[in-house]
Design a protein around this motif. Structure first.
Motif, PDB file in Angstrom:
ATOM      1  N   PHE A   1       0.831  -1.199   0.000  1.00  8.86           N
ATOM      2  CA  PHE A   1       0.000   0.000   0.000  1.00  8.86           C
ATOM      3  C   PHE A   1       0.867   1.251   0.000  1.00  8.86           C
ATOM      4  O   PHE A   1       0.545   2.248  -0.628  1.00  8.86           O
ATOM      5  CB  PHE A   1      -0.925   0.002   1.211  1.00  8.86           C
ATOM      6  CG  PHE A   1      -1.938  -1.099   1.172  1.00  8.86           C
ATOM      7  CD1 PHE A   1      -2.952  -1.081   0.233  1.00  8.86           C
ATOM      8  CD2 PHE A   1      -1.869  -2.159   2.053  1.00  8.86           C
ATOM      9  CE1 PHE A   1      -3.880  -2.104   0.184  1.00  8.86           C
ATOM     10  CE2 PHE A   1      -2.789  -3.181   2.007  1.00  8.86           C
ATOM     11  CZ  PHE A   1      -3.802  -3.159   1.075  1.00  8.86           C
TER      12      PHE A   1
ATOM     13  N   VAL B   1     -10.354  15.064   0.626  1.00  7.43           N
ATOM     14  CA  VAL B   1     -11.325  14.665  -0.393  1.00  7.43           C
ATOM     15  C   VAL B   1     -11.683  15.912  -1.204  1.00  7.43           C
ATOM     16  O   VAL B   1     -11.840  16.969  -0.626  1.00  7.43           O
ATOM     17  CB  VAL B   1     -12.592  14.101   0.291  1.00  7.43           C
ATOM     18  CG1 VAL B   1     -13.627  13.710  -0.721  1.00  7.43           C
ATOM     19  CG2 VAL B   1     -12.243  12.939   1.172  1.00  7.43           C
TER      20      VAL B   1
ATOM     21  N   GLU C   1      -8.342   6.214   2.372  1.00  4.70           N
ATOM     22  CA  GLU C   1      -8.482   5.251   3.463  1.00  4.70           C
ATOM     23  C   GLU C   1      -9.180   3.975   3.010  1.00  4.70           C
ATOM     24  O   GLU C   1      -8.745   2.876   3.326  1.00  4.70           O
ATOM     25  CB  GLU C   1      -9.243   5.906   4.604  1.00  4.70           C
ATOM     26  CG  GLU C   1      -9.149   5.116   5.890  1.00  4.70           C
ATOM     27  CD  GLU C   1     -10.308   5.403   6.805  1.00  4.70           C
ATOM     28  OE1 GLU C   1     -11.094   6.308   6.515  1.00  4.70           O
ATOM     29  OE2 GLU C   1     -10.428   4.682   7.799  1.00  4.70           O
ATOM     30  N   THR C   2     -10.276   4.121   2.250  1.00  5.26           N
ATOM     31  CA  THR C   2     -11.046   2.937   1.898  1.00  5.26           C
ATOM     32  C   THR C   2     -10.445   2.190   0.712  1.00  5.26           C
ATOM     33  O   THR C   2     -10.910   1.121   0.363  1.00  5.26           O
ATOM     34  CB  THR C   2     -12.494   3.308   1.557  1.00  5.26           C
ATOM     35  OG1 THR C   2     -12.490   4.426   0.681  1.00  5.26           O
ATOM     36  CG2 THR C   2     -13.256   3.650   2.796  1.00  5.26           C
ATOM     37  N   GLU C   3      -9.422   2.764   0.078  1.00 10.46           N
ATOM     38  CA  GLU C   3      -8.829   2.082  -1.065  1.00 10.46           C
ATOM     39  C   GLU C   3      -7.494   1.451  -0.700  1.00 10.46           C
ATOM     40  O   GLU C   3      -7.292   0.257  -0.871  1.00 10.46           O
ATOM     41  CB  GLU C   3      -8.635   3.069  -2.224  1.00 10.46           C
ATOM     42  CG  GLU C   3      -9.953   3.502  -2.817  1.00 10.46           C
ATOM     43  CD  GLU C   3      -9.777   4.724  -3.697  1.00 10.46           C
ATOM     44  OE1 GLU C   3      -8.641   5.061  -4.035  1.00 10.46           O
ATOM     45  OE2 GLU C   3     -10.802   5.337  -4.031  1.00 10.46           O
TER      46      GLU C   3
ATOM     47  N   VAL D   1      -5.906   2.049   2.410  1.00 16.41           N
ATOM     48  CA  VAL D   1      -5.716   2.220   3.857  1.00 16.41           C
ATOM     49  C   VAL D   1      -4.582   3.166   4.233  1.00 16.41           C
ATOM     50  O   VAL D   1      -3.584   2.765   4.808  1.00 16.41           O
ATOM     51  CB  VAL D   1      -5.527   0.868   4.569  1.00 16.41           C
ATOM     52  CG1 VAL D   1      -6.860   0.250   4.898  1.00 16.41           C
ATOM     53  CG2 VAL D   1      -4.730  -0.101   3.733  1.00 16.41           C
TER      54      VAL D   1
ATOM     55  N   GLY E   1     -17.027  13.558  -3.469  1.00 14.86           N
ATOM     56  CA  GLY E   1     -16.485  12.225  -3.257  1.00 14.86           C
ATOM     57  C   GLY E   1     -15.103  12.170  -3.881  1.00 14.86           C
ATOM     58  O   GLY E   1     -14.756  13.019  -4.693  1.00 14.86           O
ATOM     59  N   ARG E   2     -14.346  11.154  -3.496  1.00 18.34           N
ATOM     60  CA  ARG E   2     -12.982  11.037  -4.008  1.00 18.34           C
ATOM     61  C   ARG E   2     -12.999  10.700  -5.501  1.00 18.34           C
ATOM     62  O   ARG E   2     -13.810   9.922  -5.962  1.00 18.34           O
ATOM     63  CB  ARG E   2     -12.250   9.949  -3.231  1.00 18.34           C
ATOM     64  CG  ARG E   2     -10.785   9.864  -3.547  1.00 18.34           C
ATOM     65  CD  ARG E   2     -10.170   8.704  -2.798  1.00 18.34           C
ATOM     66  NE  ARG E   2     -10.475   8.748  -1.397  1.00 18.34           N
ATOM     67  CZ  ARG E   2     -11.167   7.805  -0.759  1.00 18.34           C
ATOM     68  NH1 ARG E   2     -11.594   6.758  -1.393  1.00 18.34           N
ATOM     69  NH2 ARG E   2     -11.415   7.918   0.526  1.00 18.34           N
TER      70      ARG E   2
ATOM     71  N   ARG F   1     -10.782   9.423  -9.061  1.00 19.91           N
ATOM     72  CA  ARG F   1      -9.687   8.493  -9.344  1.00 19.91           C
ATOM     73  C   ARG F   1      -8.465   9.272  -9.757  1.00 19.91           C
ATOM     74  O   ARG F   1      -8.540  10.425 -10.141  1.00 19.91           O
ATOM     75  CB  ARG F   1     -10.101   7.536 -10.462  1.00 19.91           C
ATOM     76  CG  ARG F   1     -10.529   6.185  -9.997  1.00 19.91           C
ATOM     77  CD  ARG F   1     -10.420   5.161 -11.118  1.00 19.91           C
ATOM     78  NE  ARG F   1     -10.939   5.646 -12.365  1.00 19.91           N
ATOM     79  CZ  ARG F   1     -12.198   5.449 -12.783  1.00 19.91           C
ATOM     80  NH1 ARG F   1     -13.030   4.811 -12.028  1.00 19.91           N
ATOM     81  NH2 ARG F   1     -12.594   5.903 -13.934  1.00 19.91           N
TER      82      ARG F   1
END
Lengths: 321, 360
Positions: free
Chosen positions: A130, A209, A217-219, A221, A291-292, A294
């Motif tokens: 990561f 964001v 975080e959700t992708e 960590v 929202g985030r 890409r």
């Protein structure tokens, strides 16, 4: 001798060091509170970042077995030190002159990229996959927001330089002086696109964001700081809070340094208020209403909008000059 | 470019339950996927054989939290088939109401998770706030916020008084407007769209080949819903639409789920209007003879099948169930390759995996 004592005091106590850390953490506390209220949560108390920091410093710093130990330990220090130095360059009109020499804007530009580099080093030294992804994302992110930032800085420098008879002025104190005499650049229509570009640069640089891609975080960590704990993590948190002061302070210096009378305290409060408003506009509201995106989308976005906006200002400035 | 492996899970912030994915990545692009299961195996199929048929209603309800009503529901249907029990008409309607309320809560939860995964935390908070209306309703009517304990052999354990019907109507009305709003956000918001459109594509042929069920199938253009294809309880007496999307991507699956909430509200309203008078449960303790039966129902995640064999004693001889996630997660092998690393949790969440059902 007294110069050196003053410099050390400036660096460690006010306006750098302790004061700047307090200032940044306080801003982050307010940011979290406002964001929580916007999301209809109660939110943490404003002093939460302070107690988080105390907690982190008291904890053990775990270094992964597979990590490159020196690089892993030094990376947060590098970022933190860079930001400590950068705070010293930011003038607070009516309060602090800035550690100004003729090219301090350029020095600041270099210092501003240090946190990202520190995160990259830390992320790749941690040997976590990561961290590696975070490294590449941080690099792409940096490449996307550095160009508009550079263009904005050059535009301001040219604007002030051309008006005062030179070519370009990379001295923050001269830029402030010019605005004190001729009115803030905020109210100059040719500078509006540049201001907008800078506003867009702030969330990218602060990594919130929708541009928190390197630390998503959700992708991945938290990416580069995933393996950090204890004092190392605390230093990264300090770095972020100092970066907040530097970035907001730079925006205020470039566009709206106008002080509030002669009073020392009043000016300090005025600076704080300006920082607060700027933070709410460019960070809090942005991060709660989006929202985030890409990585590829963020890169395209930065290449399209802020760069073009900054170029418009640059051309307008050149035409005027 | 070299290929390397990223571990996603077993514990990962974006996964609600433990599941281990080894994702092969080339740069930022996914090339392969390896699913490892077995982190929440609790030996439920064995436990079922050690308890009597009544205790098993409680046990099956604890298989999974979000589709908890469907398990005892289907289990009871299987038992009733074996014993040849006709349940009272009022009970059929009450079972449908309980099921649809759970469906609303489950689908809203998944919608909220989508928002959380793309980092849109305000939307996450907003959807969870709307879901709270449903949770309150469940607590008021059933006494619990998660496990409703609504089913028993031969009927249901709860009844709706006129007062409760009025309350339920009011709560459902309260859902309608915010639901319209969030559906509009999920369909039109630029940030949500940029992240969900064209991501995790499962073409219709592949969907058929993998035999996916539920919203995953309906998001890929397959018109398959157990409630319509083989109606159970009161579903044959109610008019409702099955929403099918042809987008085949994460966005289509999210829209299917959100539209299903609207349809669930419609179903509950019809049930409340048509609710016949009468008993809610059979008035005797049934004898379960030896025999076997298969029952199926449409859980929020898709088709749920129960196979039950009894031998005349009070313990079931074998209980085997096939849960929707079992069919859906293999399809991840088609959805993942070609997407970016940032889309991994998004695609996983788009099949709404229920790991504890699947691994029991």
């Amino acid at each position: 001798m007294t110069d050196i004592v003053k410099l050390i005091l400036d660096l460690l106590v006010f306006p750098g060091g302790l004061f700047a850390i307090f200032f940044g953490l306080f801003l982050i506390g307010i940011d979290r509170k406002i964001a929580a209220r916007l999301q209809r949560r109660i939110g943490p108390p404003i002093y939460q970042p302070f107690i988080d920091l105390v907690k982190l410093i008291r904890k053990e710093m775990v270094v992964p077995d597979t990590a490159h130990v020196q690089a892993f330990r030094l990376a947060p220090l590098l970022g933190f030190a860079g930001m400590m130095a950068a705070v010293l360059l930011i003038p607070i009109t009516g309060v602090y002159q800035g550690f100004g020499h003729s090219g301090d804007l350029l020095v600041l530009l270099y210092l501003l990229s240090l946190p990202a580099i520190a995160l990259m080093i830390g992320g790749s030294a941690s040997s976590s996959p990561f961290g590696a992804i975070g490294f590449s994302r941080e690099m792409v992110m940096m490449m996307s927001y550095e160009l508009p930032l550079l263009l904005v800085l050059v535009t301001v420098a040219l604007k002030v330089g051309l008006a005062t008879g030179g070519i370009a002025t990379f001295s923050l104190s001269e830029i402030v002086q010019f605005q004190l005499e001729n009115g803030a650049l905020l109210f100059d229509y040719t500078m509006l696109p540049a201001l907008l570009a800078f506003l867009v640069f702030i969330p990218g640089n602060m990594g919130v964001v929708p541009f928190d891609i390197p630390e998503a975080e959700t992708e991945i960590v938290e990416g580069p700081i995933l393996e950090y704990s204890g004092a190392g993590l605390a230093l990264f948190k300090l770095m972020t809070s100092l970066k907040m002061v530097v970035v907001l302070g730079l925006a205020i210096t470039l566009f709206f340094p106008t002080p509030m009378g002669e009073n020392f305290l009043l000016n300090l409060l005025w600076f704080f208020l300006k920082c607060l408003v700027l933070m709410v506009i460019s960070i809090t509201v942005v991060r709660t209403s989006t929202g985030r995106v890409r990585m590829d989308q963020a890169f395209k976005f930065y290449l399209k909008y802020p760069t073009v906006l900054a170029l418009i200002s640059l051309i307008l400035t050149l035409l005027q000059g | 470019m070299s290929t390397y492996t990223i571990p996603v899970g077993p514990l990962h912030v974006a996964l609600e339950e433990p599941m281990y994915f080894r994702v092969q990545v080339e740069g930022e692009t996914i090339v392969g996927l390896d699913i490892t299961a077995g982190h929440v195996h609790r030996g439920m199929e064995f436990l079922v054989m050690r308890r009597n048929i009544y205790q098993n209603i409680t046990l099956t309800e604890r298989l999974c939290s979000l589709c908890s009503n469907n398990h005892p529901f289907t289990y009871c249907m299987a038992l009733e088939k074996i014993a040849g029990i006709e349940i009272p008409e009022r009970a059929e309607y009450l079972r449908v109401i309980a099921d649809e309320i759970k469906r609303i809560a489950s689908n809203l939860f998944n919608a909220a998770m989508l928002a959380h995964i793309i980092g849109f935390d305000s939307l996450f908070m907003h959807v969870m706030e709307i879901r709270e209306i449903v949770q309150d309703t469940k607590e008021t009517i059933y006494g619990n916020r998660m496990d409703l304990a609504a089913n028993c052999i031969g009927g249901v354990k709860y009844d709706l008084s006129d007062e409760k019907i009025k309350y339920l109507m009011k709560q459902i009305d309260r859902l309608k407007k915010p639901l319209e709003e969030i559906i509009d956000i999920y369909i039109n918001n630029k940030f949500v769209r940029a992240r969900t459109e064209g991501v995790g594509i499962l073409p219709k042929e592949e969907a058929i080949r993998y035999g996916v069920v539920g919203p995953v199938a309906r998001g890929s253009g397959i018109d398959y819903d157990v409630r319509v294809k083989s109606p159970y309880a009161a579903y044959d007496k109610i008019k409702f639409n099955v929403h099918v999307e042809n987008g085949c991507d994460v966005r289509a699956r999210a829209i299917v789920r959100l539209r299903e909430i609207q349809e669930a509200i419609n179903i509950i309203e019809q049930c409340l209007k048509k609710l016949p008078n009468g008993p809610t449960c059979i008035d005797y303790l049934p004898e379960i003879p030896a025999g076997e039966a298969v029952a199926k129902s449409e859980a929020p995640r898709g088709e749920l099948i129960y196979y039950l064999r009894t031998n005349g004693t009070d313990m079931p001889e074998r209980l085997k169930w096939r849960v929707p996630t079992y069919m859906n997660w293999e399809a991840l092998n088609v959805m993942m390759p070609g997407n970016k690393v940032s889309d991994i949790p998004l695609i996983i969440s788009s099949i709404d995996p229920c790991i504890s059902c699947t691994e029991r």
